[in-house]
Scaffold this motif. Structure first.
Motif, PDB file in Angstrom:
ATOM      1  N   ALA A 175       1.085  -1.243  -0.158  1.00  0.00           N
ATOM      2  CA  ALA A 175      -0.039   0.175   0.079  1.00  0.00           C
ATOM      3  C   ALA A 175       0.683   1.481  -0.017  1.00  0.00           C
ATOM      4  CB  ALA A 175      -0.630  -0.022   1.657  1.00  0.00           C
ATOM      5  N   LEU A 176       1.422   0.936   0.942  1.00  0.00           N
ATOM      6  CA  LEU A 176       3.010   2.593   0.838  1.00  0.00           C
ATOM      7  C   LEU A 176       3.415   2.492   0.057  1.00  0.00           C
ATOM      8  CD1 LEU A 176       3.883   2.181   4.410  1.00  0.00           C
ATOM      9  CD2 LEU A 176       2.304   3.666   3.219  1.00  0.00           C
ATOM     10  N   LYS A 177       3.775   1.531  -1.149  1.00  0.00           N
ATOM     11  CA  LYS A 177       4.290   1.578  -2.534  1.00  0.00           C
ATOM     12  C   LYS A 177       3.778   2.361  -3.139  1.00  0.00           C
ATOM     13  CE  LYS A 177       7.971  -2.174  -1.789  1.00  0.00           C
ATOM     14  NZ  LYS A 177       8.664  -3.587  -2.005  1.00  0.00           N
ATOM     15  N   PHE A 178       2.650   1.918  -3.292  1.00  0.00           N
ATOM     16  CA  PHE A 178       1.477   2.351  -4.268  1.00  0.00           C
ATOM     17  C   PHE A 178       0.801   4.156  -3.981  1.00  0.00           C
ATOM     18  CE2 PHE A 178      -2.961   3.533  -5.173  1.00  0.00           C
ATOM     19  CZ  PHE A 178      -2.639   3.177  -6.658  1.00  0.00           C
ATOM     20  N   ILE A 179       1.100   4.157  -2.769  1.00  0.00           N
ATOM     21  CA  ILE A 179       0.995   6.008  -2.500  1.00  0.00           C
ATOM     22  C   ILE A 179       2.139   6.228  -2.959  1.00  0.00           C
ATOM     23  CG2 ILE A 179       0.299   7.242  -0.243  1.00  0.00           C
ATOM     24  CD1 ILE A 179      -1.180   5.267   0.921  1.00  0.00           C
ATOM     25  N   ASN A 180       3.227   6.458  -2.810  1.00  0.00           N
ATOM     26  CA  ASN A 180       4.237   6.675  -2.805  1.00  0.00           C
ATOM     27  C   ASN A 180       4.173   7.403  -4.453  1.00  0.00           C
ATOM     28  OD1 ASN A 180       7.177   7.909  -2.457  1.00  0.00           O
ATOM     29  ND2 ASN A 180       8.037   5.852  -3.778  1.00  0.00           N
ATOM     30  N   PHE A 181       3.553   6.368  -5.547  1.00  0.00           N
ATOM     31  CA  PHE A 181       3.802   6.188  -7.017  1.00  0.00           C
ATOM     32  C   PHE A 181       3.097   6.871  -7.125  1.00  0.00           C
ATOM     33  CE2 PHE A 181       1.232   4.451 -10.023  1.00  0.00           C
ATOM     34  CZ  PHE A 181       2.206   4.853 -11.151  1.00  0.00           C
ATOM     35  N   MET A 182       1.419   6.766  -6.847  1.00  0.00           N
ATOM     36  CA  MET A 182       0.716   8.056  -7.306  1.00  0.00           C
ATOM     37  C   MET A 182       1.140   9.265  -6.336  1.00  0.00           C
ATOM     38  SD  MET A 182      -1.948   6.439  -8.461  1.00  0.00           S
ATOM     39  CE  MET A 182      -3.982   7.178  -8.411  1.00  0.00           C
ATOM     40  N   THR A 183       2.021   9.412  -5.101  1.00  0.00           N
ATOM     41  CA  THR A 183       1.775  11.169  -5.186  1.00  0.00           C
ATOM     42  C   THR A 183       3.361  10.801  -5.543  1.00  0.00           C
ATOM     43  OG1 THR A 183       2.550  10.128  -2.999  1.00  0.00           O
ATOM     44  CG2 THR A 183       0.331  10.744  -3.049  1.00  0.00           C
ATOM     45  N   GLY A 184       4.212  10.661  -6.496  1.00  0.00           N
ATOM     46  CA  GLY A 184       5.360  10.955  -7.402  1.00  0.00           C
ATOM     47  C   GLY A 184       4.784  11.263  -8.115  1.00  0.00           C
ATOM     48  N   LYS A 185       5.845  12.370  -8.771  1.00  0.00           N
ATOM     49  CA  LYS A 185       5.874  13.667  -9.903  1.00  0.00           C
ATOM     50  C   LYS A 185       4.886  13.166 -11.030  1.00  0.00           C
ATOM     51  CE  LYS A 185       8.135  17.471 -12.015  1.00  0.00           C
ATOM     52  NZ  LYS A 185       9.956  18.179 -12.297  1.00  0.00           N
ATOM     53  N   ALA A 186       5.871  12.234 -11.144  1.00  0.00           N
ATOM     54  CA  ALA A 186       5.527  12.083 -12.190  1.00  0.00           C
ATOM     55  C   ALA A 186       3.357  11.627 -12.482  1.00  0.00           C
ATOM     56  CB  ALA A 186       6.433  10.677 -13.036  1.00  0.00           C
ATOM     57  N   GLU A 187       3.680  10.421 -11.527  1.00  0.00           N
ATOM     58  CA  GLU A 187       2.058  10.492 -11.666  1.00  0.00           C
ATOM     59  C   GLU A 187       1.265  11.444 -11.328  1.00  0.00           C
ATOM     60  OE1 GLU A 187      -0.966   7.817 -12.373  1.00  0.00           O
ATOM     61  OE2 GLU A 187       1.009   7.868 -12.781  1.00  0.00           O
ATOM     62  N   GLN A 188       1.906  12.741 -10.607  1.00  0.00           N
ATOM     63  CA  GLN A 188       0.662  14.012 -10.535  1.00  0.00           C
ATOM     64  C   GLN A 188       0.519  14.657 -11.003  1.00  0.00           C
ATOM     65  OE1 GLN A 188      -0.411  15.158  -6.923  1.00  0.00           O
ATOM     66  NE2 GLN A 188      -0.852  13.360  -6.660  1.00  0.00           N
ATOM     67  N   VAL A 189       0.993  14.349 -11.376  1.00  0.00           N
ATOM     68  CA  VAL A 189       1.437  15.783 -13.420  1.00  0.00           C
ATOM     69  C   VAL A 189       0.511  14.501 -14.553  1.00  0.00           C
ATOM     70  CG1 VAL A 189       2.283  15.880 -15.393  1.00  0.00           C
ATOM     71  CG2 VAL A 189       3.510  16.410 -13.167  1.00  0.00           C
ATOM     72  N   ARG A 190       0.532  13.591 -14.611  1.00  0.00           N
ATOM     73  CA  ARG A 190      -0.086  12.497 -15.748  1.00  0.00           C
ATOM     74  C   ARG A 190      -1.805  12.446 -14.816  1.00  0.00           C
ATOM     75  NH1 ARG A 190       3.757   9.283 -16.049  1.00  0.00           N
ATOM     76  NH2 ARG A 190       3.366   7.350 -14.370  1.00  0.00           N
ATOM     77  N   ILE A 191      -1.758  12.352 -13.770  1.00  0.00           N
ATOM     78  CA  ILE A 191      -3.269  11.959 -13.223  1.00  0.00           C
ATOM     79  C   ILE A 191      -3.800  13.864 -13.393  1.00  0.00           C
ATOM     80  CG2 ILE A 191      -2.384  11.859 -10.556  1.00  0.00           C
ATOM     81  CD1 ILE A 191      -4.899   9.280 -13.047  1.00  0.00           C
TER      82      ILE A 191
END
Length: 436
Positions: free
Chosen positions: A332-348
């Motif tokens: 779960a924490l790996k997923f949250i880190n991914f979703m709040t990473g710069k690349a994903e924050q920009v895309r999503i």
């Protein structure tokens, strides 16, 4: 608050990445699989699946962890989460409306983001300070982190402004009302503004925002309700005046139960202005209005501010993400880190017409266009969190519905006095505390 849509109130499980149903049973999950309950952010559940599926596939590619996705309508989400906090039949990761943070925090069902846990997802400094302010009760360890950001701004029709001889958007409330009056011509079916006057959520948002400008608070530092203060009465009076004394709103404003209904007044040319959150951009585009036809400016603020007043023109709106305890916490924490990473924050956030909630993504050029930057600057500098109290949802319902009732009485021809507003707020507080 949260991103709201007008989808049917049906919870539809949308499988993504894997072909299996979610592992939502109690106890620890498969270390190579997580279940994710996503809130319905798009115009449909299908659109959410289309947007999220490739993002989750990318996470699986990077981490080796498969994701079972269920997108849940807002009408069902809080009940589903609440039931999961007691039954243990919940997901590993879940989106929550950020105004629910303190009440869900109080259940003790979610992973706490202490310094060590925050370190696993990039640390506290990763996030915008204002967005972090809506992750739980003050002084307590947060049990969610920001995911999508939103804020309020003023949308205005450029041609209508030019026709009325108005050369720039209003910079304070006095100018705003004066401009709205210039733009109002009932004989021509033209009005300065459209509101969602039958929406308790919109009404409580403006009661809160204008209340902060007047120096008001709906709860004291101990979390006790303080609804019927002179400051809060003055704020609601200011809001009601748009419909009554100022007479600058479309006739439909009293009946509009959703922001998209107010948007229709705007795009159809009946209203020259609307006050809306970031997602209104999508609604305007859906109605066929071109970006070149309208401008965006910060919501006007009282000038001068009353004693104790704050330079606030939005609440900290948006979505948080949380992890249930006793599940696949590492995944779960790996997923949250991914979703709040710069690349994903920009895309999503680009796909959802939302705002990034991390400092690095907020500086990306994609969010520096004039329109988005206004919303982002408001979120970062002039927004305040809705009350982070365990009964926040009841606060929104009681106060928002109270304002809706006052608006309905205006329609019926009643003159609303300050005593009426105070009585409405007193009754709302009594309902909140079980005394009425």
């Amino acid at each position: 608050m949260r991103i709201r849509t007008l989808t049917a109130a049906i919870s539809v499980a949308l499988l993504a990445v894997t072909g299996l149903a979610g592992c939502g049973s109690g106890g620890r999950s498969d270390p190579n699989t997580i279940t994710y309950w996503a809130s319905n952010q798009g115009s449909s559940l299908q659109q959410d699946r289309d947007i999220l599926t490739p993002e989750l596939a990318e996470f699986t590619k990077q981490s080796g962890i498969k994701v079972n996705l269920e997108v849940i309508p807002w009408s069902d989400l809080l009940d589903r989460i609440t039931n999961a906090t007691t039954s243990g039949e919940g997901p590993d990761v879940v989106n929550i409306g950020n105004t629910w943070s303190a009440s869900l925090q109080a259940t003790g069902a979610f992973v706490e983001f202490d310094d060590a846990t925050l370190g696993k997802i990039g640390g506290k400094a990763k996030f915008l300070e204002t967005s972090l302010s809506s992750t739980g009760a003050p002084g307590k360890t947060a049990t969610s982190v920001p995911l999508y950001g939103l804020s309020y701004a003023l949308f205005y029709n450029k041609q209508a402004f030019a026709d009325a001889g108005i050369t720039s958007p209003p910079s304070n409330w006095t100018q705003f009302v004066a401009d709205a009056k210039k733009l109002t011509n009932p004989a021509a079916g033209k009005y300065g503004l459209s509101l969602a006057g039958a929406s308790y959520t919109e009404n409580v948002h403006f009661a809160f925002i204008l209340g902060k400008q007047h120096g008001g608070n709906y709860f004291d530092q101990a979390g006790n309700p303080t609804f019927a203060t002179p400051q809060n009465v003055a704020a609601i009076r200011q809001y009601l005046n748009l419909l009554a004394a100022d007479k600058v709103t479309t006739p439909g404003s009293v009946e509009n139960s959703t922001t998209p209904e107010a948007v229709t007044d705007f795009t159809a040319g009946r209203a020259a202005m609307i006050m809306g959150q970031t997602g209104v951009i999508t609604a305007i585009a859906t109605n066929g209005m071109q970006p070149s036809a309208y401008g965006v400016a910060p919501l006007p603020i009282l000038d001068p501010l009353p004693p104790g007043g704050e330079q606030i023109n939005s609440h900290v709106a948006g979505i948080n993400i949380a992890a249930f305890k006793d599940k696949n916490t590492d995944g779960a924490l790996k997923f949250i880190n991914f979703m709040t990473g710069k690349a994903e924050q920009v895309r999503i956030n680009q796909k959802y017409s939302a705002l990034p909630v991390t400092s690095d993504a907020a500086t990306d050029p994609i969010f520096q266009n004039p329109t988005t930057k206004i919303f982002l600057d408001v979120l970062k500098t002039t927004s305040a969190p809705m009350p982070m109290v365990t009964n926040e949802a009841q606060f929104e319902t009681t106060v928002g519905s109270g304002v809706s009732s006052l608006i309905a009485q205006l329609v019926g021809g009643k003159t609303i006095t300050d005593d009426d507003i105070k009585a409405t707020l007193t009754a709302a507080q009594q309902k909140l505390t079980g005394g009425g």
